[in-house]
Design an enzyme around this catalytic site. Structure first.
Site, PDB file in Angstrom:
ATOM      1  CB  CYS A  53      -0.802   2.458   3.968  1.00 31.40           C
ATOM      2  SG  CYS A  53      -2.370   1.836   3.349  1.00 31.40           S
ATOM      3  CG  ASP A  54       2.945   1.252   4.560  1.00 33.41           C
ATOM      4  OD1 ASP A  54       2.504   1.717   5.626  1.00 33.41           O
ATOM      5  OD2 ASP A  54       2.700   0.091   4.184  1.00 33.41           O
ATOM      6  CB  CYS A 105      -0.935  -0.009   1.211  1.00 29.70           C
ATOM      7  SG  CYS A 105      -2.062   1.409   1.239  1.00 29.70           S
TER       8      CYS A 105
END
Length: 310
Positions: free
Chosen positions: A139-140, A136
């Site tokens: 997300c990261d 992701c």
């Protein structure tokens, strides 16, 4: 004797726990069957910095533990079991688990989706330890600011992830095992023409290098078999997700890839009294906060449906 509830929630994670919190506060005394991975995909992540209300960040497992405690505080019963068969042809709905059988007047499905992985031992080791392997970018990606990273895939998701990462990373290597992409032309053009993206055609990852953190990739040419290495500090898998909807094949409406279909503007499926939330019904966003939002919707939809029909 089967466990009966007014609202039965199948699956945990942000969607399932949020549905449980709302249903419990509505005095519906929900029962949750937590599934094979209690807490969902967030339990395999390290820092979560983009969820509102946690300005200093929080680990995925810690966040899901707080969600669970909040759900149980209001009366949710959590059963650590997994569904193996369902019967949605009659009410109460029936979910047969490995350890028990569960009945629900209404059913909320929050079984999530699982990212597809290469299956390499070092990939899985570094994924589980938070050592630089993820699925992701949204997300990261912020953890890899001014670093060199790699994205694996050839579809629209891979192009989108690679392009997104150029906003923060020094360089992005896009690795694809074929000589053409399956992504739409506009997405391909956007990625290929980005000066920060280097495309590696006809390459596959043979191994992920590094001890505690990713330091590079061992590549193999899919045409000649020639080996090579690429120095990166992060690896993003963008080869797809598999919705965990197999239990409902032939029962609930799905799209061609298995995501559950819900009525626009609601979480209602094609079976009255059955609602779907989170990643099992979301192929676009797949974020903890959006999953939690649809979990809230599912609980409200279930509460209103029960009030009208039971």
């Amino acid at each position: 004797m089967p466990t009966h509830s007014r609202v039965l929630i199948l699956g945990s994670g942000p969607a399932g726990y949020t549905a449980a919190i709302y249903a419990a506060r509505a005095s519906l005394e929900p029962v949750m069957v937590a599934g094979p991975e209690p807490g969902g995909q967030l339990t395999t992540t390290t820092e979560v910095e983009n969820y509102p209300g946690f300005p200093k960040g929080i680990t995925g497992p810690d966040m899901m533990e707080e969600f669970r405690q909040q759900a149980e505080r209001f009366g949710t019963q959590v059963h650590y079991d997994m569904g193996v068969r369902v019967d949605l042809s009659r009410r109460p709905f029936v979910v047969e688990g490995e350890a028990d059988t569960y009945h629900g007047d209404a059913l909320i499905i929050a079984t999530g989706a699982s990212a597809k992985w290469l299956g390499l031992p070092n990939e899985q080791r570094l994924r589980m330890s938070g050592g630089g392997v993820t699925a992701c970018a949204t997300c990261d990606g912020a953890f890899y600011r001014n670093q060199d990273v790699a994205v694996i895939g050839g579809g629209d998701t891979a192009m989108e992830e690679a392009t997104f990462l150029t906003r923060m990373c020094r360089s992005v290597h896009l690795i694809h095992r074929r000589d053409t992409f399956r992504a739409s032309k506009i997405m391909q053009t956007r990625a290929i023409e980005n000066p920060k993206i280097t495309v590696h055609y006809n390459k596959e990852v043979a191994d992920v290098l590094g001890g505690d953190r990713v330091t590079g990739l061992a590549l193999r040419d899919t045409v000649t078999g020639a080996p090579s290495e690429l120095a990166v500090t992060g690896l993003f898998l963008a080869i797809g997700h598999q919705p965990n909807s197999q239990l409902f094949t032939g029962v609930l409406d799905m799209d061609e890839t298995g995501y559950l279909k819900v009525r626009p503007g609601s979480t209602a499926t094609n079976v009255p009294g059955v609602f779907a939330c989170g990643d099992v019904a979301d192929k676009v966003y797949r974020q903890a906060v959006s999953a939690a939002g649809t979990g809230c919707m599912a609980a409200i939809d279930a509460e209103r449906w029960l009030a009208e029909h039971l």
